[in-house]
Structures are given as C-alpha cells and as structure tokens.
Design a protein around this motif. Sequence first.
Motif, PDB file in Angstrom:
ATOM      1  N   ASN A 196       0.873  -1.411   0.133  1.00  0.00           N
ATOM      2  CA  ASN A 196       0.107  -0.129  -0.215  1.00  0.00           C
ATOM      3  C   ASN A 196       0.828   1.347  -0.061  1.00  0.00           C
ATOM      4  N   GLU A 197       2.215   1.204   0.439  1.00  0.00           N
ATOM      5  CA  GLU A 197       2.900   2.288   0.397  1.00  0.00           C
ATOM      6  C   GLU A 197       3.741   2.490  -0.992  1.00  0.00           C
ATOM      7  N   GLY A 198       3.403   1.368  -1.763  1.00  0.00           N
ATOM      8  CA  GLY A 198       3.944   1.551  -3.300  1.00  0.00           C
ATOM      9  C   GLY A 198       5.181   0.853  -3.189  1.00  0.00           C
ATOM     10  N   LYS A 199       5.453  -0.187  -2.389  1.00  0.00           N
ATOM     11  CA  LYS A 199       6.834  -0.776  -2.515  1.00  0.00           C
ATOM     12  C   LYS A 199       6.679  -2.205  -3.021  1.00  0.00           C
ATOM     13  N   SER A 200       7.647  -2.440  -4.164  1.00  0.00           N
ATOM     14  CA  SER A 200       7.687  -3.574  -4.662  1.00  0.00           C
ATOM     15  C   SER A 200       8.030  -4.779  -3.779  1.00  0.00           C
ATOM     16  N   LEU A 201       7.317  -6.048  -3.719  1.00  0.00           N
ATOM     17  CA  LEU A 201       7.804  -7.241  -3.098  1.00  0.00           C
ATOM     18  C   LEU A 201       8.338  -8.034  -4.061  1.00  0.00           C
ATOM     19  N   ALA A 202       8.458  -7.963  -5.253  1.00  0.00           N
ATOM     20  CA  ALA A 202       9.022  -8.944  -6.051  1.00  0.00           C
ATOM     21  C   ALA A 202      10.602  -9.009  -5.991  1.00  0.00           C
ATOM     22  N   HIS A 203      11.225  -9.754  -5.163  1.00  0.00           N
ATOM     23  CA  HIS A 203      12.713  -9.344  -4.885  1.00  0.00           C
ATOM     24  C   HIS A 203      13.499 -10.691  -4.752  1.00  0.00           C
ATOM     25  N   ILE A 318       8.865 -13.601  -6.832  1.00  0.00           N
ATOM     26  CA  ILE A 318       9.691 -13.903  -8.234  1.00  0.00           C
ATOM     27  C   ILE A 318       9.209 -13.012  -9.160  1.00  0.00           C
ATOM     28  N   PRO A 319       9.916 -12.207  -9.656  1.00  0.00           N
ATOM     29  CA  PRO A 319       9.553 -11.138 -10.952  1.00  0.00           C
ATOM     30  C   PRO A 319       9.342 -12.013 -11.842  1.00  0.00           C
ATOM     31  N   ASN A 320       7.864 -11.821 -12.400  1.00  0.00           N
ATOM     32  CA  ASN A 320       7.184 -12.366 -13.729  1.00  0.00           C
ATOM     33  C   ASN A 320       6.784 -13.712 -13.528  1.00  0.00           C
ATOM     34  N   CYS A 321       6.935 -14.521 -12.263  1.00  0.00           N
ATOM     35  CA  CYS A 321       6.645 -15.770 -12.154  1.00  0.00           C
ATOM     36  C   CYS A 321       4.891 -16.054 -12.338  1.00  0.00           C
ATOM     37  N   SER A 322       4.764 -16.969 -13.105  1.00  0.00           N
ATOM     38  CA  SER A 322       3.595 -17.468 -13.235  1.00  0.00           C
ATOM     39  C   SER A 322       3.146 -18.697 -12.734  1.00  0.00           C
ATOM     40  N   ASN A 323       2.056 -18.815 -11.970  1.00  0.00           N
ATOM     41  CA  ASN A 323       1.716 -19.960 -11.229  1.00  0.00           C
ATOM     42  C   ASN A 323       0.122 -20.000 -10.966  1.00  0.00           C
ATOM     43  N   ILE A 324      -0.006 -21.436 -10.794  1.00  0.00           N
ATOM     44  CA  ILE A 324      -1.441 -21.954 -10.242  1.00  0.00           C
ATOM     45  C   ILE A 324      -1.288 -22.710  -9.095  1.00  0.00           C
ATOM     46  N   VAL A 325      -1.982 -22.228  -8.153  1.00  0.00           N
ATOM     47  CA  VAL A 325      -1.989 -22.880  -6.873  1.00  0.00           C
ATOM     48  C   VAL A 325      -3.470 -23.327  -6.225  1.00  0.00           C
ATOM     49  N   PHE A 326      -3.474 -24.731  -6.052  1.00  0.00           N
ATOM     50  CA  PHE A 326      -4.896 -24.982  -5.744  1.00  0.00           C
ATOM     51  C   PHE A 326      -5.118 -24.894  -4.112  1.00  0.00           C
ATOM     52  N   ARG A 327      -6.408 -24.384  -3.725  1.00  0.00           N
ATOM     53  CA  ARG A 327      -6.467 -24.173  -2.301  1.00  0.00           C
ATOM     54  C   ARG A 327      -7.803 -24.484  -2.182  1.00  0.00           C
ATOM     55  N   GLU A 328      -8.088 -24.927  -0.956  1.00  0.00           N
ATOM     56  CA  GLU A 328      -9.508 -25.164  -0.201  1.00  0.00           C
ATOM     57  C   GLU A 328      -9.343 -25.219   1.210  1.00  0.00           C
ATOM     58  N   PHE A 329     -10.335 -24.796   1.998  1.00  0.00           N
ATOM     59  CA  PHE A 329     -10.273 -24.735   3.505  1.00  0.00           C
ATOM     60  C   PHE A 329     -10.543 -26.241   3.848  1.00  0.00           C
ATOM     61  N   ASN A 330      -9.934 -26.834   4.859  1.00  0.00           N
ATOM     62  CA  ASN A 330     -10.310 -27.912   5.582  1.00  0.00           C
ATOM     63  C   ASN A 330     -10.052 -27.936   7.068  1.00  0.00           C
ATOM     64  N   ASN A 331     -11.042 -27.723   7.837  1.00  0.00           N
ATOM     65  CA  ASN A 331     -11.104 -27.405   9.213  1.00  0.00           C
ATOM     66  C   ASN A 331     -10.426 -28.752  10.041  1.00  0.00           C
ATOM     67  N   ASN A 357       0.560 -10.081 -10.464  1.00  0.00           N
ATOM     68  CA  ASN A 357      -0.070  -9.906 -11.709  1.00  0.00           C
ATOM     69  C   ASN A 357      -1.213 -11.133 -11.820  1.00  0.00           C
ATOM     70  N   SER A 358      -2.119 -11.093 -12.875  1.00  0.00           N
ATOM     71  CA  SER A 358      -3.135 -12.056 -13.015  1.00  0.00           C
ATOM     72  C   SER A 358      -2.658 -13.230 -13.442  1.00  0.00           C
ATOM     73  N   LYS A 359      -1.430 -13.392 -13.902  1.00  0.00           N
ATOM     74  CA  LYS A 359      -1.124 -14.861 -13.945  1.00  0.00           C
ATOM     75  C   LYS A 359      -0.628 -15.580 -13.064  1.00  0.00           C
ATOM     76  N   GLN A 360      -0.689 -15.063 -11.733  1.00  0.00           N
ATOM     77  CA  GLN A 360      -0.508 -15.622 -10.482  1.00  0.00           C
ATOM     78  C   GLN A 360      -1.813 -16.021  -9.867  1.00  0.00           C
ATOM     79  N   ILE A 361      -2.421 -17.447 -10.116  1.00  0.00           N
ATOM     80  CA  ILE A 361      -3.738 -17.603  -9.641  1.00  0.00           C
ATOM     81  C   ILE A 361      -3.695 -18.473  -8.715  1.00  0.00           C
ATOM     82  N   VAL A 362      -4.579 -18.227  -7.670  1.00  0.00           N
ATOM     83  CA  VAL A 362      -5.251 -19.219  -6.604  1.00  0.00           C
ATOM     84  C   VAL A 362      -6.393 -19.815  -7.003  1.00  0.00           C
TER      85      VAL A 362
END
Length: 386
Positions: A196-203, A318-331, A357-362
């Motif tokens: 929110n302070e405009g700092k990049s986190l892709a380091h 990771i800069p420009n890394c593309s991914n799909i991670v499958f998630r679901e809650f399981n209490n 970016n939009s190519k990092q998908i949960v």
Amino acid sequence: MDKKYSLLMSLFNEFNANELHIIICSVFVDEITQSLLERQVNIANIFFFHTAKNLVVPATDYVCETIDDDEILYAVYDLKRSIATFDATNFAVLAEARRIELGLKYLHFIVIPKEGPKNTISIMSMHEPDDLQWRINHILLPLFSCIPSCKGISSLVTREQARPLENSQYHIFPDEFTLQSPAMPMGFPELIAAKNEGKSLAHIQAPRNALNLVDSFLSSYAKDKKVITITFREYNSHQQRNSNANEWRHFLESLSDEYLPIIIRDTYKATSPICDELAGYLQFPMASIDLTVRVALYQRAFLNFSIPTGPAYLFYFIPNCSNIVFREFNNAHFATSETTVSKGGYFKDEQPEFRQNSKQIVFWGQENLANIHQSFLIFLKECEND
C-alpha cells in the motif's frame, strides 16, 4: 618475497612504466598492484595471470568493489520468534524493500539462534536440532542469497554474538531489534502495508550460477518447449495434504508436445523412486535439494503448478513468475483451516492481495483433473490478454 620484490622495483624504476604492459604472475597480485599504482602506473597497463582461467587478464576487469558499513542494512532473523521455514520469505522481501527505502546498497542477513546462555531455558518446539540446522543451511541461507543485494549471510552460534548490533550505529532491520524482545514474525499485514506504500515485493531472484545450471538443463531437455513445473508435496506427515499423483498423471497425459512438464519433488523424497503413476515423467532432483536452483527453474518456467507448500509461496515474490496454486479450506487440520489460511492472506474465492499479476492464480477447489484443466484454461486466457 621481499628481496625479489625490491629487485623488481629497482629494475622497474629504470623504465617508463606507462609504456609497458605489466603482467603479474604471483599470489601477491593485490600487493604488487597497489605498489604499482602508488608509483603512478595506470591500472589499464596492469595484467595478471588468472590461475583458474589459465589466462592473462586485465586487472581492470577484476577489481573488487569497496563496501562501507554505512552502505549496509543488517537484517536480523531471530529464531527465538521466527522459524526456519519458507515463512522467512516475508522477512527477506520486506528487508529488501526497507533497504531500497533507505537508499542503501547492500543487505547482510544475520541468523540468530534460539538457544540462550546456560542460565536460561529454550525449547525446540518446532524442529529437532539436526533438522533445524538442515533448514538453516538449506532454506534460510539459500533463500536469503536469492535477494540480489545480499552481500553476506552470517549464521551465529550464540545469541550474545549479536549483542554489538543493539544500540549500534549500524542500519538494522527490523528497526526495533533487541535480544531481549525479538520482533514477531512478519506476515500478511506487513506485506500489505508495504504494498500500500507503493513498495515492490518481487525481490526473489536466483543467483547467476543457479540460472546457468537450469539453462543448461533446459537446453538439453526443453529446447523450444514451454516448461511447466509441478511442485509435488509428498510428506510423511499430514499425508492428506499431499499431491494427488493419479490426477496429475491424467493431466500430463493430455498435454500436447508444446509443453515439457517437470516434476519437482519434496526435498526429503528427491533421492527415492517416484510413484508408479509419474515414473515416466521428467524430474529435476537438483531443484528439490538446492533452493537457488528451484528458484531459477521457477523463473524460467512458462507455468508453475502446486498445492500449498512452502516452496510454492516463493512464486508471488519472483519477478514475472506465473503460477497456479490449488487451495481449499479444511478445518480437519489446523494448517488448512479457514482461520489459519486467512491469516496468511488467502480469502475464499479471492486472489491474494500480494500477488504481482493476473497470471499468479489461486484456484479455489480440489486438486483434481477437472480443476487442473479448468485452471490451465484460465491461465492460457490470461496469457492471451497479456
């Protein structure tokens, strides 16, 4: 050496040094070069025999950069509060963001042990001593080395060795560092505040040597194919959270020759045979064991698949890394409960705020064939829109 060197200098004084090319063949390259510079010799005229390359090379190409303490941010990772897991990713990227904010040139990571002096008690509440040391060596240290500005990593033996950092003039991260009151682990709130302070986190970026190893591997196996990695979870503990080999086999069988799938196994399973369902698919054991190589492969891949695992958290930083991670809650298990997962910044049917970016998908749903196919189509659509 002194007599020979004095003789050399006396002979040297008889010539106009700047009309000569001087080649140093000695282990005392630094000392001889310094003496020549003091005699007003232009460094462009100084060469030396590089024993590792078996070549004569110009000194100008190998001058070490100078580093001053006031150019360094000392990032202190205290195992009294923090743990030796991929949670350290938050600390690493936030330390780098702070370095950039302060306008400093380098990071020096310092890992402080949990154990205190003899009159105190410390409980190994997370990992056995051998496992903890392994994690320091194979998770924390290589992870910190994937911050490009990192110039040093110190793993201390005692807490007292960090005492000089308290109330010092050094630049310290976190700002409130003390041995008596270690900072709490950094997580989702700190990431979002920084964003929110405009700092990049892709380091997170792999060191050059790791990239070279991956490029060599891919030049042999991938050629012009698009690389798809599958980060596989196959722990002995919490086996209900492991990857579904049969579902992945069906998906991989459906892939066209345009793609090259590579399976990255759990570190502790990398040297044992993989399950029969996936026995015919390419693996890269080095990426399972060497974290810097794993990061390099993630960087080079067209797409990285995973279920929630420690290494998969790296994707988002990771800069420009593309991914799909499958998630679901399981209490049924605390690690997958809605309360725990939400604290990490994952909210049902939403994408994490810290993604780049939009190519990092949960993908919210089970890791099954239908969802793998659907998520892949969503990703390909994002690629078309990019």
